[in-house]
Design an enzyme around this catalytic site. Structure first.
Site, PDB file in Angstrom:
ATOM      1  N   ARG A 177       0.821  -1.220   0.000  1.00 55.72           N
ATOM      2  CA  ARG A 177       0.000   0.000   0.000  1.00 55.72           C
ATOM      3  C   ARG A 177       0.854   1.269   0.000  1.00 55.72           C
ATOM      4  O   ARG A 177       1.854   1.341   0.708  1.00 55.72           O
ATOM      5  CB  ARG A 177      -0.905   0.039   1.238  1.00 55.72           C
ATOM      6  CG  ARG A 177      -1.812  -1.153   1.437  1.00 55.72           C
ATOM      7  CD  ARG A 177      -2.853  -1.315   0.371  1.00 55.72           C
ATOM      8  NE  ARG A 177      -3.744  -0.174   0.269  1.00 55.72           N
ATOM      9  CZ  ARG A 177      -4.676  -0.048  -0.673  1.00 55.72           C
ATOM     10  NH1 ARG A 177      -4.814  -0.979  -1.596  1.00 55.72           N
ATOM     11  NH2 ARG A 177      -5.455   0.996  -0.696  1.00 55.72           N
ATOM     12  N   VAL A 178       0.444   2.225  -0.773  1.00 53.55           N
ATOM     13  CA  VAL A 178       1.113   3.526  -0.771  1.00 53.55           C
ATOM     14  C   VAL A 178       0.095   4.656  -0.647  1.00 53.55           C
ATOM     15  O   VAL A 178       0.434   5.815  -0.768  1.00 53.55           O
ATOM     16  CB  VAL A 178       1.924   3.765  -2.068  1.00 53.55           C
ATOM     17  CG1 VAL A 178       3.124   2.839  -2.146  1.00 53.55           C
ATOM     18  CG2 VAL A 178       1.045   3.626  -3.298  1.00 53.55           C
ATOM     19  N   ASP A 179      -1.164   4.309  -0.415  1.00 49.15           N
ATOM     20  CA  ASP A 179      -2.200   5.348  -0.458  1.00 49.15           C
ATOM     21  C   ASP A 179      -2.013   6.429   0.603  1.00 49.15           C
ATOM     22  O   ASP A 179      -2.370   7.578   0.385  1.00 49.15           O
ATOM     23  CB  ASP A 179      -3.618   4.768  -0.446  1.00 49.15           C
ATOM     24  CG  ASP A 179      -3.814   3.693   0.591  1.00 49.15           C
ATOM     25  OD1 ASP A 179      -2.809   3.266   1.192  1.00 49.15           O
ATOM     26  OD2 ASP A 179      -4.956   3.275   0.789  1.00 49.15           O
ATOM     27  N   ASP A 180      -1.397   6.046   1.750  1.00 50.44           N
ATOM     28  CA  ASP A 180      -1.156   7.069   2.778  1.00 50.44           C
ATOM     29  C   ASP A 180      -0.246   8.164   2.233  1.00 50.44           C
ATOM     30  O   ASP A 180      -0.514   9.342   2.387  1.00 50.44           O
ATOM     31  CB  ASP A 180      -0.504   6.446   4.008  1.00 50.44           C
ATOM     32  CG  ASP A 180      -1.526   5.679   4.821  1.00 50.44           C
ATOM     33  OD1 ASP A 180      -2.733   5.830   4.504  1.00 50.44           O
ATOM     34  OD2 ASP A 180      -1.136   4.935   5.726  1.00 50.44           O
ATOM     35  N   ASN A 216      -2.170  10.211  -0.268  1.00 48.50           N
ATOM     36  CA  ASN A 216      -3.151  11.086   0.368  1.00 48.50           C
ATOM     37  C   ASN A 216      -2.486  12.315   0.966  1.00 48.50           C
ATOM     38  O   ASN A 216      -3.011  13.417   0.854  1.00 48.50           O
ATOM     39  CB  ASN A 216      -3.934  10.341   1.451  1.00 48.50           C
ATOM     40  CG  ASN A 216      -4.996   9.462   0.824  1.00 48.50           C
ATOM     41  OD1 ASN A 216      -5.384   9.682  -0.325  1.00 48.50           O
ATOM     42  ND2 ASN A 216      -5.449   8.458   1.558  1.00 48.50           N
TER      43      ASN A 216
END
Ligand code: WT7
Length: 539
Positions: free
Chosen positions: A499-502, A505
């Site tokens: 995951r890289v969404d943090d 965001n």
């Protein structure tokens, strides 16, 4: 097939969709989508105007094709020696009885139903019964707390909650009905009052008389459901009518109600199941996932049943009574396709090979993995020890949001690389972009996006279309952003990195919020005030 699927998606998916039963054929165009936030609202539709029913396609259609006596569900209980089976005909009867009961208490098309059940046969039965009458199911994983359950009840305001007395997982008993009682008290405090709590008596875990009860609200499944007729008319729904809501926790904020619709989801889950596992009618299939997750929706309930497969539903824990339980089940039912998660593979690997090798496992033909990247050493153990070096591994990359497999090997069709989900499924056009959203070519590393729509893409976040657009379509305009980092090697294989969404965001907030003109103006004013007033403060 892949070539045609991306050059002519409408023709490709229409041909496949035609193999299902439609009360009325879909209109033209076969699909429409806008994935570009700069061109207005994000909107995805497939097979609009078509009338169908996914429960009918799972059950009645297979029975009409002569498979009524084929086993649909092989149920294996937590405790050794407890098991049961249902044929397609028997499953349909059970589904219809519950569907009729739900109708009798006023549940109908478009109403939400929360299902908080462990892996009993009643879980897929409840999902299918909702689908049959056009109600929207929302399964909440029966390991979630009362707070999480209450939050979901408050969000989707179901007409009924379906649960059971308790469940045994390994040596532990979990009192599910108590958790539901607590959740219903909490949701009532938030002005969402539930009138009916249908409770299945899971005898082996907790008997009727020991279960806490609220007169007038709580009803025993066994007292009412068996009294209803074993046939039930189908509610024909539009391909774009909602089928289910499934909440994902996400890294921030309240849970997101991922909404899937009927037609595209049906066509896509069935097709991915068939090809990614090389499914053949003689196969016995077992996916270890719980129906509380998307994997259980698409690859325990819908995908396998749409294909008329024989499917194992396992109530217990995979290491109970010992680390050999999975292979005991594989031998008992002669399972040929086994689909699980890397965490389980790694934990069984730690227990030692002898738990595996004391079972024959000779029925195994295809293995599958999902949930996170499978590290090459776990991959090799899975391949060499569990599969005896003869079973290809389908490392399926996908998400709650995608509804079905997106990047996946096809057993035997192309070379595997341990740790890579390999290549895109039919109709999927993945792209890797850099942090500016520029599409990268060839061997590269960046953020994984998809540049087209596919039939089982989620259509919105329930009650919050704006959040749908900002979370998934704003970071890289023009693309669906998966939230995953990814590398592509020189052979075009995809390697998911997590995951890289943090990170994205934070970048999004920084550019859209911090550099917003109003903030700049405010900073400017503050500076002015500072310059003007500092001398006075000093004096
Ligand atoms: C996230 C989605 C899809 C059902 C279970 C999880 C990760 C999933 C793989 C895989 C590498 C994977 C991704 C994805 N993921 N499968 N084969 N290889 N990563 O569903 O809770 O929606 O999570 O799980 O990070 O974005 P989910």
């Amino acid at each position: 097939m892949y070539g045609r699927s991306v050059e002519d998606p409408a023709g490709f998916w229409s041909d496949i969709a035609s193999e299902f039963y439609w009360k009325q054929k879909w209109g033209q165009p076969v699909y429409t989508h806008n994935l570009d936030i700069r061109n207005g609202k994000i909107d995805i539709q497939w097979f609009k105007g078509g009338k169908t029913n996914i429960c009918y396609n799972c059950l009645d259609r297979n029975i009409d094709a002569g498979n009524g006596d084929k086993v649909a569900i092989l149920w294996e209980g937590n405790d050794l020696g407890r098991d049961a089976t249902l044929t397609y005909t028997q499953l349909l009867a059970r589904v219809c009885q519950l569907a009729n009961y739900l109708k009798s208490i006023g549940v109908g098309k478009g109403d939400a139903v929360i299902i908080y059940l462990p892996m009993l046969m009643e879980l897929p039965i409840a999902m299918l019964a909702c689908a049959r009458i056009g109600a929207i199911h929302s399964v909440v994983f029966a390991g979630f707390s009362a707070e999480s359950l209450a939050q979901r009840i408050v969000d989707c305001k179901p007409k009924i909650v379906i649960t059971c007395s308790a469940v045994k997982r390994g040596a532990k008993t979990i009192f599910l009905k108590d958790i539901v009682d607590d959740a219903l008290t909490q949701s009532a405090q938030n002005s969402v009052k539930i009138d009916v709590c249908l409770t299945f008596e899971n005898e082996s875990a907790l008997q009727k008389q020991m279960t806490k009860w609220v007169e007038g609200r709580d009803i025993w499944w066994q007292d009412v459901v068996p009294k209803y007729p074993v046939t039930c008319d189908v509610e024909w729904v539009d391909a774009e009518d909602p089928l289910f809501l499934l909440y994902t926790s996400g890294s921030t904020g309240k849970p997101k109600g991922v909404l899937h619709t009927t037609g595209g989801y049906m066509v896509y889950t069935a097709t991915t199941f068939k090809y990614a596992f090389d499914y053949k009618p003689k196969d016995i299939y077992w996916c270890t996932a719980d129906c509380g997750w998307i994997t259980g929706h698409s690859y325990v309930t819908y995908g396998p049943l749409l294909n008329g497969a024989t499917n194992v539903v396992f109530e217990g824990a995979p290491n109970f009574p010992d680390a050999g339980r999975c292979w005991d089940i594989v031998d008992k039912y002669k399972i040929s396709i086994f689909y699980t998660a890397p965490t389980l593979v790694r934990s069984l690997m730690r227990e030692g090979d002898e738990h595996v090798t004391r079972y024959s496992r000779k029925s195994l033909r295809v293995l599958g993995s999902v949930g996170e990247p499978i590290n090459p050493s776990a991959w090799r153990w899975f391949f060499n020890v569990v599969g005896d070096g003869k079973c290809p591994i389908s490392d399926t990359w996908w998400q709650t949001e995608t509804g079905g497999f997106m990047i996946t090997p096809m057993p035997g069709a192309w070379p595997q690389k341990p740790g890579s989900a390999t290549l895109p499924f039919f109709g999927v056009q993945p792209v890797i972009v850099d942090e500016k959203g520029v599409e990268l070519e060839g061997e590269c590393s960046g953020y994984l996006c998809v540049k087209n729509s596919w039939p089982s893409a989620f259509r919105t976040l329930y009650g919050d279309h704006e959040r749908y657009e900002t979370t998934y379509f704003s970071a890289f305009p023009g693309y669906y952003f998966t939230g995953d980092g990814c590398n592509r090697d020189k052979d075009g294989y995809y390697w998911l990195t997590g995951r890289v969404d943090d990170v994205i965001n934070v970048r999004y907030i920084y550019t859209r919020v911090l550099i917003h003109p109003i903030y700049l103006l405010l900073l400017f004013e503050l500076y002015g005030a500072y310059v003007q007033w500092t001398p006075h403060w000093h004096s």
